[in-house]
Scaffold this motif. Structure first.
Motif, PDB file in Angstrom:
ATOM      1  N   SER A  96       0.789  -1.728  -0.220  1.00 32.48           N
ATOM      2  CA  SER A  96       0.193   0.373   0.012  1.00 32.48           C
ATOM      3  C   SER A  96       0.768   1.022  -0.293  1.00 32.48           C
ATOM      4  O   SER A  96       2.115   0.162   0.511  1.00 32.48           O
ATOM      5  CB  SER A  96      -0.825   0.202   1.318  1.00 32.48           C
ATOM      6  N   ARG A 403      -1.984   8.821   4.064  1.00 28.83           N
ATOM      7  CA  ARG A 403      -2.725   7.282   3.939  1.00 28.83           C
ATOM      8  C   ARG A 403      -1.290   6.458   4.550  1.00 28.83           C
ATOM      9  O   ARG A 403      -0.417   6.626   4.539  1.00 28.83           O
ATOM     10  CB  ARG A 403      -2.607   7.393   2.557  1.00 28.83           C
ATOM     11  N   ASP A 408      -6.497  -0.869   3.020  1.00 27.89           N
ATOM     12  CA  ASP A 408      -7.316   0.371   2.542  1.00 27.89           C
ATOM     13  C   ASP A 408      -7.076   1.391   3.044  1.00 27.89           C
ATOM     14  O   ASP A 408      -8.273   2.577   3.064  1.00 27.89           O
ATOM     15  CB  ASP A 408      -9.236  -0.071   3.677  1.00 27.89           C
ATOM     16  N   ASP A 409      -5.316   1.739   3.346  1.00 28.29           N
ATOM     17  CA  ASP A 409      -4.790   2.461   3.674  1.00 28.29           C
ATOM     18  C   ASP A 409      -4.946   3.380   4.993  1.00 28.29           C
ATOM     19  O   ASP A 409      -4.779   4.689   4.877  1.00 28.29           O
ATOM     20  CB  ASP A 409      -5.325   4.293   1.993  1.00 28.29           C
ATOM     21  N   LEU A 410      -5.617   3.191   6.248  1.00 30.17           N
ATOM     22  CA  LEU A 410      -6.166   3.121   6.704  1.00 30.17           C
ATOM     23  C   LEU A 410      -5.232   2.845   8.486  1.00 30.17           C
ATOM     24  O   LEU A 410      -5.024   3.732   9.160  1.00 30.17           O
ATOM     25  CB  LEU A 410      -7.398   2.974   7.556  1.00 30.17           C
TER      26      LEU A 410
END
Length: 589
Positions: A96, A403, A408-410
């Motif tokens: 990611s 990001r 989910d980039d969370l």
């Protein structure tokens, strides 16, 4: 944490503080920083550079998903399965994009992750978001059962070398033979073979370095040369009885031992009796290998150690960490630290990368405050670049500009961090299995021949033991004990020359294997001269995965060919000196 009303407060250890540490006061400049965060304040007081002139607008990078590597089972599997010997990637090389923005709109300093704050002067505790995450991880997940009131505190460090250096500065005085009397000389207890980076830290301070015997677990509590023996029979003519222990309890470097809970309790009781502070350097805590004992049993009919790594009521008490993987690990000395005499060093060097130079110290609050004072006037805090990218990867973005790690980039969150650790353990455990099995199969030289009697002739097979080792229950190393007595030249030359000859022989073009001589890990001249020649440390962590088996085979074949030598005349000392000088120029981890 457990309820605190019935737990004792940590002891006052100020009598162990160095003279300089006792004299340290809080930084008036750092104390002023709390006013900078007042909303709308017109800050004309601080000597801070303007963040708009920082040349970085964002900090970005592709980060692995936390499930990139396949874990191995938390409980021993007998016999080990294919999951211990092959290394599939759960999510291939999926990644990611992590982005640390220039500015975050979040007003909570414990959640605000951006370059504006990370690259500015900050508090010595560490970058507030990362400090907050690590403090919670430490107290609630890693060590939820610390048995003293209010629990431990943490402070971020520039890795464990930095953490150890600050701890030693806080807890020992410099001693010089030319100026100070011997009765004032302080000392530190270490394993009889140990990480030499620690020795290099304390030796210039004049501390008396006192070795303690080890076995397959690590430091011995009792018996000849054990901790009790050393302390009970301390010779005051050497200086003060040591008040510090430096120890690596999981994957001990270099011997690979894993110290059981029972042994920790025995050693802790001695430390309480003799008023000793335990400095626990634990970079390999997550690298504990339940498959080592079953593998040793399958090959030798004896376990690698009586120490069992699986969860059991004796090693894990409520409340749990919340994660089966963490619950399966042999817990820290903090789990038995009823008096607050443990200083634990953790690092990202083995879980992210050594170049991060990022870690944290966990200890009782009063001592942590003294370490904070040392940090204020030395390193101040670790790199803002590193702290912010680690925080963003794990904690995730706090506004739409950032990001974090994860699908989910969370952010990975605590779940993702623990899963990452499980995968790392799995990969290193498989490497350990590969190397150990090859060396297990090759540790004996097989000789065949024929013998004849008056009436018959028959084939004879002899086995010559060249070396032995304990299957590692943790860490990154194998500690090889060479059996030079079985070498044809044993009675014709010294064991030191045989050891040096083998080390040189292994570096020749046919074998090209570099191993670490035991002398690099001898804390005293006596141990170096009397016993270190018998050992090599081999690391299964650093080489590419595809090279582990070939290099292991080359080590075995190099030993076999060396055992066939009738003379050491062909050993090239010039080559040895060149290799040795390059090896010594490296920081031996």
């Amino acid at each position: 944490m457990n309820g605190t009303t019935e737990m004792p407060k940590p002891l006052d250890l100020s009598h162990h503080y160095s003279r300089v540490t006792k004299n340290r006061n809080a930084s008036s400049v750092k104390g002023f920083y709390k006013y900078f965060s007042i909303p709308g304040i017109g800050n004309l007081a601080g000597g801070l550079p303007n963040n708009n002139y920082f040349p970085f607008d964002t900090l970005e990078g592709a980060a692995a998903l936390p499930d990139r590597f396949s874990p191995t089972p938390n409980k021993p599997v007998d016999p080990p399965t294919g999951s211990h010997t092959s290394s599939p990637h759960a999510s291939s090389l999926a990644a990611s994009q992590v982005v640390v923005p220039k500015t975050s709109t979040n007003t909570d300093i414990l959640r605000k992750i951006d370059l504006k704050s990370a690259l500015q002067y900050g508090t010595a505790q560490g970058y507030p978001p990362l400090y907050s995450f690590l403090r919670q991880l430490t107290r609630e997940n890693m060590h939820p059962n610390v048995p003293y009131a209010d629990g431990p505190e943490i402070i971020l460090s520039c890795g464990n070398t930095d953490g150890f250096s600050k701890t030693i500065e806080a807890l020992s005085n410099v001693w010089d033979a030319g100026y100070d009397s011997v009765e004032d000389r302080e000392g530190i207890l270490v394993e009889e073979f140990c990480y030499m980076g620690a020795i290099q830290t304390v030796k210039p301070r004049g501390l008396n370095i006192v070795p303690v015997a080890v076995d397959d677990e690590g430091m011995k509590a009792t018996g000849k040369g054990g901790l009790e023996d050393v302390l009970k029979h301390w010779d005051d003519s050497k200086g003060k009885r040591p008040h510090l222990i430096y120890t690596v309890t999981i994957g001990q470097n270099p011997t690979s031992g894993v110290l059981s809970v029972g042994r920790r309790k025995d050693i802790y009781a001695l430390c309480s009796k003799y008023d000793i502070i335990i400095v626990e350097d634990d970079p390999y805590w997550y690298l504990q290998y339940p498959s080592a004992n079953p593998s040793a049993m399958a090959n030798r009919r004896n376990p690698a150690s009586s120490n069992r790594l699986a969860s059991s009521p004796s090693s894990n008490t409520a409340p749990s960490s919340g994660y089966p993987f963490l619950d399966s690990l042999v817990p820290s000395y903090l789990s038995v630290d009823t008096e607050g005499r443990v200083v634990r060093l953790d690092t990202f060097s083995k879980t992210v990368a050594p170049g991060c130079r990022l870690g944290w110290i966990t200890t009782q609050p009063a001592l942590c405050e003294r370490l904070l004072r040392i940090t204020e006037s030395s390193t101040q805090q670790p790199s803002g670049f590193v702290q912010s990218v680690i925080a963003e990867t794990i904690m995730g973005p706090q506004n739409r500009n950032g990001r974090g790690g994860g699908m989910d980039d969370l952010g990975w969150k605590t779940d993702g961090w623990v899963r990452w650790l499980e995968g790392l353990r799995g990969n290193y455990e498989r490497r350990m299995q590969t190397m150990c099995q090859i060396l297990e199969n090759g540790k004996q030289l097989v000789k065949t021949g024929r013998r004849r009697s008056m009436t018959d002739e028959w084939s004879v097979v002899d086995t010559v033991p060249m070396f032995d080792f304990v299957w590692p229950l943790g860490g990154m190393f194998m500690w090889i004990q060479m059996n030079y007595e079985s070498h044809p030249l044993w009675k014709k030359t010294s064991p030191e020359k045989l050891a040096r000859g083998l080390w040189i022989h292994l570096t020749t073009p046919k074998y090209l294997v570099l191993v670490a001589p035991g002398s690099l890990f001898a804390p005293t001249d006596q141990i170096r001269e009397e016993r270190s020649f018998a050992y090599f440390r081999i690391c299964f962590a650093a080489a590419d995965e595809a090279d582990i088996a070939p290099m292991s085979h080359r080590f075995v074949e190099g030993c076999k060919s060396f055992w066939a030598k009738k003379s050491l005349d062909d050993i090239d000392e010039d080559v040895a000196e060149d290799v040795e000088s390059r090896l010594l120029s490296l920081h031996m981890c």
